[in-house]
Design a protein around this motif. Structure first.
Motif, PDB file in Angstrom:
ATOM      1  N   ALA A  67       0.838  -1.210   0.000  1.00 36.76           N
ATOM      2  CA  ALA A  67       0.000   0.000   0.000  1.00 36.76           C
ATOM      3  C   ALA A  67       0.870   1.257   0.000  1.00 36.76           C
ATOM      4  O   ALA A  67       0.576   2.241  -0.699  1.00 36.76           O
ATOM      5  N   LYS A  68       1.960   1.231   0.778  1.00 37.30           N
ATOM      6  CA  LYS A  68       2.871   2.390   0.821  1.00 37.30           C
ATOM      7  C   LYS A  68       3.565   2.591  -0.524  1.00 37.30           C
ATOM      8  O   LYS A  68       3.785   3.734  -0.968  1.00 37.30           O
ATOM      9  N   LEU A  71       1.047   4.228  -2.848  1.00 36.73           N
ATOM     10  CA  LEU A  71       0.862   5.645  -2.502  1.00 36.73           C
ATOM     11  C   LEU A  71       2.065   6.487  -2.942  1.00 36.73           C
ATOM     12  O   LEU A  71       1.920   7.664  -3.305  1.00 36.73           O
ATOM     13  N   LYS A  80      -4.983   5.023  -5.507  1.00 36.72           N
ATOM     14  CA  LYS A  80      -4.466   5.603  -4.263  1.00 36.72           C
ATOM     15  C   LYS A  80      -5.500   5.499  -3.138  1.00 36.72           C
ATOM     16  O   LYS A  80      -5.140   5.209  -1.983  1.00 36.72           O
ATOM     17  N   ASP A  81      -6.797   5.724  -3.472  1.00 32.23           N
ATOM     18  CA  ASP A  81      -7.858   5.597  -2.455  1.00 32.23           C
ATOM     19  C   ASP A  81      -7.931   4.171  -1.913  1.00 32.23           C
ATOM     20  O   ASP A  81      -8.065   3.950  -0.710  1.00 32.23           O
ATOM     21  N   ARG A  84      -4.973   3.581   0.351  1.00 29.89           N
ATOM     22  CA  ARG A  84      -5.143   4.218   1.672  1.00 29.89           C
ATOM     23  C   ARG A  84      -6.037   3.359   2.573  1.00 29.89           C
ATOM     24  O   ARG A  84      -5.759   3.188   3.763  1.00 29.89           O
ATOM     25  N   GLU A  85      -7.123   2.843   1.984  1.00 28.45           N
ATOM     26  CA  GLU A  85      -8.056   1.994   2.751  1.00 28.45           C
ATOM     27  C   GLU A  85      -7.358   0.710   3.211  1.00 28.45           C
ATOM     28  O   GLU A  85      -7.487   0.278   4.350  1.00 28.45           O
ATOM     29  N   GLU A  86      -6.596   0.125   2.271  1.00 21.00           N
ATOM     30  CA  GLU A  86      -5.847  -1.107   2.582  1.00 21.00           C
ATOM     31  C   GLU A  86      -4.819  -0.850   3.688  1.00 21.00           C
ATOM     32  O   GLU A  86      -4.665  -1.643   4.611  1.00 21.00           O
ATOM     33  N   LEU A  87      -4.122   0.280   3.590  1.00 23.29           N
ATOM     34  CA  LEU A  87      -3.106   0.634   4.580  1.00 23.29           C
ATOM     35  C   LEU A  87      -3.735   0.820   5.957  1.00 23.29           C
ATOM     36  O   LEU A  87      -3.228   0.307   6.967  1.00 23.29           O
ATOM     37  N   ALA A  88      -4.862   1.524   5.999  1.00 24.80           N
ATOM     38  CA  ALA A  88      -5.550   1.783   7.279  1.00 24.80           C
ATOM     39  C   ALA A  88      -6.010   0.474   7.923  1.00 24.80           C
ATOM     40  O   ALA A  88      -5.833   0.262   9.130  1.00 24.80           O
ATOM     41  N   GLU A  91      -2.858  -1.502   9.138  1.00 27.10           N
ATOM     42  CA  GLU A  91      -2.230  -0.857  10.302  1.00 27.10           C
ATOM     43  C   GLU A  91      -3.095  -0.999  11.553  1.00 27.10           C
ATOM     44  O   GLU A  91      -2.586  -1.038  12.665  1.00 27.10           O
TER      45      GLU A  91
END
Length: 370
Positions: A67-68, A71, A80-81, A84-88, A91
């Protein structure tokens, strides 16, 4: 992330052991040694749970990295959206999986998976203590039913106005000792007894002991030294009870490892009308009694290392108060209180046990420095 690396290092070290145990439990020579086979199958299941968590942990770390990367390098706003959802999500999940792994890496008590023998004894308080011992037995019976466990009474001595002066029973099922071990100790009740004419509140108590059931291969008993007697059972049960000598009594000379003195152990069993079954159950109780005595040092050693006294097996410690005027139950070891006294005595004790489990696990994680 040094903590992440240390967790992965621990897990990588266990993967080789998991593969080794998987091979061992299919080896005919291992299977023929029942005690070793049982231990290895338990280890295989525990390691399997850790390997499952390891796979989820690695997937989570990879998800964060990907995900990083997206981005940092992607220009498409939609991609990118999604990143961001995957990263959140990853994490958010990562610390939860870390905690799960840390707890799984704490060495388990090998006793937890065992069935138990339980004893409830009326303490101070006369008839009221016997009634309270009866309430506790009903509570445990309903809880065992809710867990899908099997409970069988091995001996009982009823109180003069109801309840029990003492009652012994066996519980079998999945992870029984691991759940019920927290119940060992003195249970105190504060209420106006049914036998009280002046309406005064009394305090009485009952002692609960939870003993892990000994496996046959853990205790050496010379069955030739056992002296058996049979007798007629008394109590309800029709004509058969009085005519057939189904009750059994065993006497066994046992050398106390702490004192070196030979003591005679006396056990009676009148649980069924079948004498061979009563003999089998009396033998099981003899094994458990000896196992409990010979393993008391193990329990004491654990207790001395623990600061929480959550599950020490100390039968003299006052662990819980059942206060009827205030409708509350308080566990003194962790300061946990519930105001649903009637539900609790109705067998709804899982939340209390879960809180005790969490407290003990936190202490064990501290000891393991994870």
């Amino acid at each position: 992330m040094p903590e992440t690396n240390s967790i992965l290092e621990k897990l990588d070290g266990l993967e080789a052991r998991y593969q080794e145990v998987a091979t061992l439990i299919t080896d005919p020579e291992v299977i023929s040694h029942q005690d070793r086979y049982v231990k290895l199958t338990r280890e295989y299941k525990d390691l399997g749970d850790i390997m499952n968590a390891r796979a989820r942990y690695i997937a989570c770390l990879n998800g964060i990295k990907e995900a990083k990367d997206i981005l940092a390098n992607e220009t498409d706003p939609e991609m990118k959206d999604m990143a961001r959802e995957e990263l959140a999500n990853n994490e958010n999940n990562l610390p939860k999986i870390e905690e799960e792994i840390k707890l799984a890496l704490v060495p388990k008590d090998p006793e937890d998976a065992k069935n138990v023998q339980m004893e409830i004894r009326a303490g101070t308080g006369g008839d009221e203590a016997a009634l309270f011992a009866g309430d506790l037995f009903t509570m445990y019976k309903k809880f065992c039913d809710s867990m899908g466990w099997s409970l069988s009474v091995t001996s009982e001595s009823e109180g003069s106005v109801g309840g029990y002066k003492e009652i012994d029973f066996a519980v079998s099922g999945d992870n029984v000792y691991g759940v019920l071990k927290y119940e060992s100790g003195v249970h105190r009740v504060q209420r106006v007894p049914a036998t009280e004419t002046q309406g005064r509140m009394h305090t009485s108590a009952a002692t609960v002991a939870v003993l892990p059931e000994a496996d046959k291969f853990e205790v050496n008993i010379n069955e030739g030294d056992i002296k058996w007697d049979t007798f007629r059972s008394s109590g309800a049960g029709g004509q058969n009870v009085n005519k057939v000598e189904s009750g059994v009594r065993l006497r066994y000379p046992w050398k106390n490892p702490n004192t070196g003195v030979v003591e005679e152990i006396l056990i009676e069993c009148t649980e069924t009308r079948d004498q061979p079954k009563n003999k089998e159950r009396a033998l099981s109780r003899l094994r458990t009694f000896i196992y409990d005595k010979e393993h008391q040092k193990y329990i004491d050693d654990i207790a001395s290392r623990r600061k929480t006294l959550v599950s020490t097996g100390d039968r003299s410690a006052k662990i819980r108060t059942y206060n009827f005027p205030q409708g509350r139950v308080t566990d003194h070891r962790i300061g946990y209180t519930t105001h649903d006294l009637s539900g609790f005595l109705g067998g709804d004790i899982k939340d209390m046990i879960d809180a005790l489990t969490v407290a003990e696990n936190a202490e064990r994680m501290k000891e393991s420095e994870l």
